[in-house]
Motif scaffolding. Structure first.
Motif, PDB file in Angstrom:
ATOM      1  N   UNK A  50      47.978 -41.336  66.256  1.00 54.18           N
ATOM      2  CA  UNK A  50      48.232 -42.571  65.527  1.00 54.18           C
ATOM      3  C   UNK A  50      46.934 -43.353  65.322  1.00 54.18           C
ATOM      4  N   UNK A  51      46.126 -43.453  66.360  1.00 52.52           N
ATOM      5  CA  UNK A  51      44.864 -44.185  66.259  1.00 52.52           C
ATOM      6  C   UNK A  51      43.933 -43.504  65.259  1.00 52.52           C
ATOM      7  N   UNK A  52      43.798 -42.204  65.361  1.00 44.64           N
ATOM      8  CA  UNK A  52      42.955 -41.460  64.427  1.00 44.64           C
ATOM      9  C   UNK A  52      43.478 -41.610  63.006  1.00 44.64           C
ATOM     10  N   UNK A  53      44.778 -41.547  62.841  1.00 43.79           N
ATOM     11  CA  UNK A  53      45.386 -41.670  61.519  1.00 43.79           C
ATOM     12  C   UNK A  53      45.126 -43.037  60.904  1.00 43.79           C
TER      13      UNK A  53
ATOM     14  N   UNK B 288      42.739 -36.098  58.072  1.00 43.60           N
ATOM     15  CA  UNK B 288      44.097 -36.570  58.318  1.00 43.60           C
ATOM     16  C   UNK B 288      45.075 -35.403  58.346  1.00 43.60           C
ATOM     17  N   UNK B 289      44.916 -34.480  57.418  1.00 41.32           N
ATOM     18  CA  UNK B 289      45.763 -33.287  57.408  1.00 41.32           C
ATOM     19  C   UNK B 289      45.545 -32.438  58.663  1.00 41.32           C
ATOM     20  N   UNK B 290      44.299 -32.244  59.032  1.00 45.60           N
ATOM     21  CA  UNK B 290      43.985 -31.451  60.228  1.00 45.60           C
ATOM     22  C   UNK B 290      44.562 -32.124  61.474  1.00 45.60           C
ATOM     23  N   UNK B 291      44.458 -33.432  61.539  1.00 43.06           N
ATOM     24  CA  UNK B 291      44.978 -34.169  62.694  1.00 43.06           C
ATOM     25  C   UNK B 291      46.475 -33.939  62.866  1.00 43.06           C
TER      26      UNK B 291
END
Length: 60
Positions: free
Chosen positions: A5-8, A51-54
């Protein structure tokens, strides 16, 4: 899950307004120069890819 969530959130900010990321990375030190159009486009492209990789490869 919290890490995702934070990375996103950070990546979505980079997609919506890449100038914010440029300022955070130290671009604000240069008074009369803004980020180039190439930088803004590449930042958006890499943010979408990350974002896709995450969401596809990071475990819950």
């Amino acid at each position: 899950m919290l890490l995702k969530v934070v990375i996103s959130i950070l990546l979505i900010i980079g997609i919506i307004n890449p100038k914010v990321i440029w300022m955070v990375k130290g671009g604000g030190k240069f008074k009369d120069n803004g980020p180039s159009n190439l930088y803004l486009v590449m930042n958006r492209v890499f943010s979408v890819i990350l974002l896709l990789v995450t969401w596809l490869f990071l475990p819950n």
